[in-house]
Design a protein around this motif. Structure first.
Motif, PDB file in Angstrom:
ATOM      1  N   THR A   8       0.841  -1.193   0.000  1.00  0.00           N
ATOM      2  CA  THR A   8       0.000   0.000   0.000  1.00  0.00           C
ATOM      3  C   THR A   8       0.874   1.240   0.000  1.00  0.00           C
ATOM      4  O   THR A   8       2.055   1.193   0.346  1.00  0.00           O
ATOM      5  CB  THR A   8      -0.905   0.051   1.256  1.00  0.00           C
ATOM      6  OG1 THR A   8      -0.090   0.080   2.423  1.00  0.00           O
ATOM      7  CG2 THR A   8      -1.839  -1.139   1.312  1.00  0.00           C
ATOM      8  N   ASP A  10       0.741   5.917  -0.928  1.00  0.00           N
ATOM      9  CA  ASP A  10       0.149   7.053  -1.620  1.00  0.00           C
ATOM     10  C   ASP A  10       0.236   6.826  -3.125  1.00  0.00           C
ATOM     11  O   ASP A  10       1.113   6.106  -3.606  1.00  0.00           O
ATOM     12  CB  ASP A  10       0.889   8.353  -1.276  1.00  0.00           C
ATOM     13  CG  ASP A  10       0.658   8.799   0.159  1.00  0.00           C
ATOM     14  OD1 ASP A  10      -0.336   8.360   0.763  1.00  0.00           O
ATOM     15  OD2 ASP A  10       1.481   9.588   0.664  1.00  0.00           O
ATOM     16  N   ASP A  11      -0.651   7.448  -3.860  1.00  0.00           N
ATOM     17  CA  ASP A  11      -0.636   7.360  -5.318  1.00  0.00           C
ATOM     18  C   ASP A  11       0.479   8.256  -5.856  1.00  0.00           C
ATOM     19  O   ASP A  11       0.268   9.398  -6.230  1.00  0.00           O
ATOM     20  CB  ASP A  11      -1.999   7.787  -5.878  1.00  0.00           C
ATOM     21  CG  ASP A  11      -2.045   7.740  -7.393  1.00  0.00           C
ATOM     22  OD1 ASP A  11      -1.242   6.998  -7.989  1.00  0.00           O
ATOM     23  OD2 ASP A  11      -2.884   8.453  -7.974  1.00  0.00           O
ATOM     24  N   ASP A  12       1.699   7.718  -5.849  1.00  0.00           N
ATOM     25  CA  ASP A  12       2.861   8.472  -6.325  1.00  0.00           C
ATOM     26  C   ASP A  12       3.899   7.508  -6.885  1.00  0.00           C
ATOM     27  O   ASP A  12       3.689   6.295  -6.891  1.00  0.00           O
ATOM     28  CB  ASP A  12       3.451   9.348  -5.215  1.00  0.00           C
ATOM     29  CG  ASP A  12       3.890   8.558  -3.993  1.00  0.00           C
ATOM     30  OD1 ASP A  12       4.008   7.308  -4.069  1.00  0.00           O
ATOM     31  OD2 ASP A  12       4.121   9.184  -2.948  1.00  0.00           O
ATOM     32  N   CYS A  16       4.786   3.023  -7.079  1.00  0.00           N
ATOM     33  CA  CYS A  16       5.143   2.286  -8.288  1.00  0.00           C
ATOM     34  C   CYS A  16       6.510   1.622  -8.135  1.00  0.00           C
ATOM     35  O   CYS A  16       6.708   0.475  -8.545  1.00  0.00           O
ATOM     36  CB  CYS A  16       5.135   3.215  -9.500  1.00  0.00           C
ATOM     37  SG  CYS A  16       3.507   3.872  -9.895  1.00  0.00           S
ATOM     38  N   TYR A  35      -7.663   1.336  -5.439  1.00  0.00           N
ATOM     39  CA  TYR A  35      -7.441   2.776  -5.482  1.00  0.00           C
ATOM     40  C   TYR A  35      -8.546   3.416  -4.660  1.00  0.00           C
ATOM     41  O   TYR A  35      -9.725   3.163  -4.898  1.00  0.00           O
ATOM     42  CB  TYR A  35      -7.514   3.214  -6.948  1.00  0.00           C
ATOM     43  CG  TYR A  35      -6.907   4.534  -7.294  1.00  0.00           C
ATOM     44  CD1 TYR A  35      -5.582   4.815  -7.039  1.00  0.00           C
ATOM     45  CD2 TYR A  35      -7.668   5.502  -7.929  1.00  0.00           C
ATOM     46  CE1 TYR A  35      -5.026   6.022  -7.399  1.00  0.00           C
ATOM     47  CE2 TYR A  35      -7.118   6.716  -8.296  1.00  0.00           C
ATOM     48  CZ  TYR A  35      -5.791   6.964  -8.021  1.00  0.00           C
ATOM     49  OH  TYR A  35      -5.238   8.168  -8.384  1.00  0.00           O
ATOM     50  N   MET A  44      -5.049  10.224  -2.562  1.00  0.00           N
ATOM     51  CA  MET A  44      -5.432   8.929  -3.102  1.00  0.00           C
ATOM     52  C   MET A  44      -4.422   7.890  -2.629  1.00  0.00           C
ATOM     53  O   MET A  44      -3.227   8.163  -2.538  1.00  0.00           O
ATOM     54  CB  MET A  44      -5.481   8.973  -4.630  1.00  0.00           C
ATOM     55  CG  MET A  44      -6.565   9.866  -5.189  1.00  0.00           C
ATOM     56  SD  MET A  44      -8.244   9.427  -4.676  1.00  0.00           S
ATOM     57  CE  MET A  44      -8.488   7.868  -5.500  1.00  0.00           C
ATOM     58  N   LYS A  45      -4.918   6.700  -2.314  1.00  0.00           N
ATOM     59  CA  LYS A  45      -4.086   5.584  -1.855  1.00  0.00           C
ATOM     60  C   LYS A  45      -4.196   4.430  -2.842  1.00  0.00           C
ATOM     61  O   LYS A  45      -5.250   4.204  -3.430  1.00  0.00           O
ATOM     62  CB  LYS A  45      -4.533   5.086  -0.484  1.00  0.00           C
ATOM     63  CG  LYS A  45      -4.473   6.133   0.615  1.00  0.00           C
ATOM     64  CD  LYS A  45      -3.062   6.401   1.023  1.00  0.00           C
ATOM     65  CE  LYS A  45      -3.053   7.352   2.215  1.00  0.00           C
ATOM     66  NZ  LYS A  45      -1.733   7.532   2.751  1.00  0.00           N
ATOM     67  N   CYS A  46      -3.113   3.707  -3.015  1.00  0.00           N
ATOM     68  CA  CYS A  46      -3.069   2.551  -3.903  1.00  0.00           C
ATOM     69  C   CYS A  46      -2.762   1.299  -3.093  1.00  0.00           C
ATOM     70  O   CYS A  46      -2.118   1.366  -2.047  1.00  0.00           O
ATOM     71  CB  CYS A  46      -1.955   2.706  -4.940  1.00  0.00           C
ATOM     72  SG  CYS A  46      -2.161   4.096  -6.029  1.00  0.00           S
TER      73      CYS A  46
END
Length: 68
Positions: A8, A10-12, A16, A35, A44-46
């Protein structure tokens, strides 16, 4: 033995890189990524599940999954 991890973040790009690192270490994607919006942090969290086969090793809950 099949080992499961759920990554898990942050969407950053750091998220990736975390997934890419796991793939380079022999982990495989398992299922679809998730997401979601975190209303507390306003980000946003991934999430992405990954699995890997650890041959000839018994399960040990004291051992870190990355050490199998």
């Amino acid at each position: 033995m099949l080992i499961y991890r759920f990554l898990t973040g942050d969407d950053d790009s750091a998220f990736c890189h975390k997934v890419t690192k796991a793939l380079s270490e022999g982990w495989a994607l398992h299922g679809t990524p998730t997401y979601a919006y975190d209303g507390f942090t306003k980000k946003m969290k991934c999430g992405q599940a990954v699995t890997r086969i650890a041959k000839d090793q018994p399960y040990d809950p004291e051992k870190k999954l990355v050490d199998f």
